[in-house]
Motif scaffolding. Structure first.
Motif, mmCIF file in Angstrom:
data_model
loop_
_atom_site.group_PDB
_atom_site.id
_atom_site.type_symbol
_atom_site.label_atom_id
_atom_site.label_comp_id
_atom_site.label_asym_id
_atom_site.label_seq_id
_atom_site.Cartn_x
_atom_site.Cartn_y
_atom_site.Cartn_z
ATOM 1 N N PRO A 81 -9.806 -0.839 9.261
ATOM 2 C CA PRO A 81 -10.602 -0.055 8.306
ATOM 3 C C PRO A 81 -9.841 0.186 7.009
ATOM 4 C CG PRO A 81 -9.704 1.384 9.991
ATOM 5 C CD PRO A 81 -9.303 -0.024 10.371
ATOM 6 N N GLY A 82 -10.531 0.819 6.070
ATOM 7 C CA GLY A 82 -9.899 1.184 4.808
ATOM 8 C C GLY A 82 -10.547 0.515 3.625
ATOM 9 N N MET A 83 -11.364 1.281 2.879
ATOM 10 C CA MET A 83 -12.124 0.742 1.752
ATOM 11 C C MET A 83 -11.369 0.783 0.436
ATOM 12 S SD MET A 83 -15.802 2.507 2.495
ATOM 13 C CE MET A 83 -16.747 2.113 3.984
ATOM 14 N N GLU A 84 -10.283 1.555 0.382
ATOM 15 C CA GLU A 84 -9.542 1.731 -0.875
ATOM 16 C C GLU A 84 -8.048 1.668 -0.582
ATOM 17 O OE1 GLU A 84 -11.913 5.277 -3.016
ATOM 18 O OE2 GLU A 84 -11.359 5.634 -0.929
ATOM 19 N N ALA A 85 -7.314 0.960 -1.406
ATOM 20 C CA ALA A 85 -5.868 0.892 -1.248
ATOM 21 C C ALA A 85 -5.218 0.901 -2.627
ATOM 22 C CB ALA A 85 -5.458 -0.360 -0.482
ATOM 23 N N ALA A 86 -4.210 1.744 -2.791
ATOM 24 C CA ALA A 86 -3.500 1.845 -4.064
ATOM 25 C C ALA A 86 -2.021 1.541 -3.849
ATOM 26 C CB ALA A 86 -3.656 3.245 -4.653
ATOM 27 N N THR A 133 -11.187 -2.523 -1.304
ATOM 28 C CA THR A 133 -10.900 -3.609 -0.391
ATOM 29 C C THR A 133 -12.048 -3.903 0.568
ATOM 30 O OG1 THR A 133 -9.835 -2.009 1.072
ATOM 31 C CG2 THR A 133 -8.418 -3.232 -0.440
ATOM 32 N N GLY A 134 -12.974 -2.948 0.719
ATOM 33 C CA GLY A 134 -14.032 -3.110 1.714
ATOM 34 C C GLY A 134 -13.522 -2.771 3.099
ATOM 35 N N ARG A 135 -12.529 -3.514 3.549
ATOM 36 C CA ARG A 135 -11.792 -3.240 4.790
ATOM 37 C C ARG A 135 -10.333 -3.630 4.564
ATOM 38 N NH1 ARG A 135 -16.250 -5.838 6.969
ATOM 39 N NH2 ARG A 135 -15.108 -7.721 7.534
ATOM 40 N N GLY A 136 -9.452 -3.171 5.465
ATOM 41 C CA GLY A 136 -8.070 -3.620 5.438
ATOM 42 C C GLY A 136 -7.085 -2.691 4.774
ATOM 43 N N GLY A 137 -7.546 -1.543 4.266
ATOM 44 C CA GLY A 137 -6.653 -0.647 3.532
ATOM 45 C C GLY A 137 -5.665 0.114 4.397
ATOM 46 N N VAL A 147 -2.060 -0.743 -9.205
ATOM 47 C CA VAL A 147 -3.507 -0.925 -9.102
ATOM 48 C C VAL A 147 -4.065 -0.144 -7.917
ATOM 49 C CG1 VAL A 147 -3.475 -3.236 -10.136
ATOM 50 C CG2 VAL A 147 -3.262 -2.990 -7.648
ATOM 51 N N VAL A 148 -5.366 0.065 -7.979
ATOM 52 C CA VAL A 148 -6.121 0.515 -6.812
ATOM 53 C C VAL A 148 -7.258 -0.478 -6.621
ATOM 54 C CG1 VAL A 148 -7.542 2.102 -8.209
ATOM 55 C CG2 VAL A 148 -7.405 2.408 -5.724
ATOM 56 N N ALA A 149 -7.527 -0.812 -5.367
ATOM 57 C CA ALA A 149 -8.522 -1.832 -5.068
ATOM 58 C C ALA A 149 -9.589 -1.286 -4.151
ATOM 59 C CB ALA A 149 -7.856 -3.038 -4.402
ATOM 60 N N VAL A 179 0.827 -1.198 0.000
ATOM 61 C CA VAL A 179 0.000 0.000 0.000
ATOM 62 C C VAL A 179 0.872 1.263 0.000
ATOM 63 C CG1 VAL A 179 -1.798 1.286 1.211
ATOM 64 C CG2 VAL A 179 -1.833 -1.227 1.208
ATOM 65 N N GLU A 180 0.634 2.108 -0.988
ATOM 66 C CA GLU A 180 1.294 3.414 -1.057
ATOM 67 C C GLU A 180 0.349 4.529 -0.633
ATOM 68 O OE1 GLU A 180 4.408 3.703 -1.576
ATOM 69 O OE2 GLU A 180 4.881 1.704 -2.335
ATOM 70 N N ALA A 181 -0.936 4.306 -0.776
ATOM 71 C CA ALA A 181 -1.941 5.297 -0.355
ATOM 72 C C ALA A 181 -3.246 4.568 -0.068
ATOM 73 C CB ALA A 181 -2.154 6.356 -1.429
ATOM 74 N N ALA A 182 -3.862 4.909 1.058
ATOM 75 C CA ALA A 182 -5.161 4.344 1.422
ATOM 76 C C ALA A 182 -6.159 5.478 1.563
ATOM 77 C CB ALA A 182 -5.066 3.561 2.733
ATOM 78 N N GLY A 183 -7.295 5.346 0.921
ATOM 79 C CA GLY A 183 -8.322 6.378 1.006
ATOM 80 C C GLY A 183 -8.978 6.391 2.372
#
Length: 323
Positions: free
Chosen positions: A61-66, A88-92, A84-86, A34-38
């Motif tokens: 938490p964390g719905m988005e991870a790039a 993730t729902g959770r885990g970002g 990529v960006v995903a 992960v380089e950035a998490a929304g």
């Protein structure tokens, strides 16, 4: 690896940085460095325990991870190193995150990972509430609440590009300057003015055709006032912490409509209805016709500060964590 856990429902002090084993991807999964998490307001609602269907502690938490893929499971066509960006729902909120391969979007080389982390939730939500649910047409008037926020900045741009006359609310002149730069024709400081009065004044009492409301509560109720006859509100959040209430008698006699939208549920039940917008959005972002507005960036260990900044309305655009 490091990860942020919500150990109990409550304030930002419920976010703890912990150490954990780096996870291994299973079949159909990839692991992302992960380089950035929304950071989304939904993360805050989940942390407070106010999110319908949200996870119970302890969770990450964390719905988005790039970032770049650094491991792949069986049956995955992506390769190590792919950007990529995903969703993730959770885990970002972690150094590494697992994601299903079918939740990935490729990140073009000119786009930063921070920008990529601001794409899925914000732009898919904005596009859906404007077009799939809101049925926006060229020349209509649309009111975007929180026009300088993550979804708001995306919605202002998309509405303007669609030929709409755009009204937008925000709490400071600085935020309104940003909204205006992105295409907002009528910026409204809701701390100084009643948006209903501004809308009435600038539309000769006709009102707007569409309102995008992620606030709920009293803002939702007043949004009904700002609608034209045959107008519609799309409710996609309740950042105020209060649900909006609907007077159905009034809807009947004024021919107004209220629709609800939840990105996660919509993706589960009818993913193609949402994801069909992705190629168009990616093309517009790559060409520079749309932009992901990245606001504050926080290190992973400052996740609590990121949540507090959003809760205190101190941010604009997309807030990201950068491990």
């Amino acid at each position: 690896m490091r990860r942020v856990e919500v150990t109990e429902f409550g304030g930002s002090d419920a976010l703890d940085v912990t150490e954990a084993e780096t996870p291994e991807p299973g079949p159909g999964q990839v692991r992302i460095k992960v380089e950035a998490a929304g950071v989304n307001f939904a993360d805050i609602m989940q942390r407070r325990g106010h999110y319908v269907g949200g996870p119970d502690p302890t969770y990450v938490p964390g719905m988005e991870a790039a970032g770049a893929i650094d491991a792949v499971g069986d049956g995955v066509e992506y390769e190590e190193g792919d950007r990529v960006v995903a969703m993730t729902g959770r885990g970002g909120y972690a150094d590494y995150a697992l994601a299903d391969a079918d939740s990935l979007f490729e990140v073009p080389e000119p786009m930063s990972f921070a920008e990529a982390a601001g794409f899925p939730v914000q732009f898919l939500t904005a596009h859906a509430v404007l077009h799939e649910w809101g049925k926006l047409e060229d020349g209509e008037r649309v009111l975007v609440h929180a026009a300088a926020g993550g979804v708001g900045t995306a919605a202002v741009q998309l509405a303007s590009a669609a030929g709409a006359e755009v009204f937008g609310t925000a709490s400071t002149d600085e935020k309104l300057d940003l909204a205006e730069r992105l295409g907002c024709d009528h910026p409204i400081n809701y701390e100084e003015s009643d948006f209903r009065e501004v809308v009435a004044d600038r539309t000769d009492d006709e009102g707007v055709d569409l309102v995008l409301d992620g606030v709920g509560g009293e803002t939702f109720a007043r949004s009904i006032d700002a609608l034209s006859h045959f107008g519609r509100v799309v409710a996609y959040g309740a950042a105020s912490g209060e649900p909006g209430e609907v007077d159905t008698t009034r809807l009947l006699f004024e021919n107004k409509s209220v629709l609800g939208f939840h990105l996660g549920n919509a993706l589960q039940r009818d993913p193609q209805r949402i994801l069909k917008a992705v190629p168009e959005l990616q093309e517009l972002l790559a060409s520079g016709e749309l932009e992901v507005v990245v606001g504050e960036r926080f290190p992973l260990e400052a996740a609590a500060e990121a949540h507090e900044a959003i809760e205190n309305r101190e941010t604009v655009g997309k807030v990201v964590l950068e491990p």
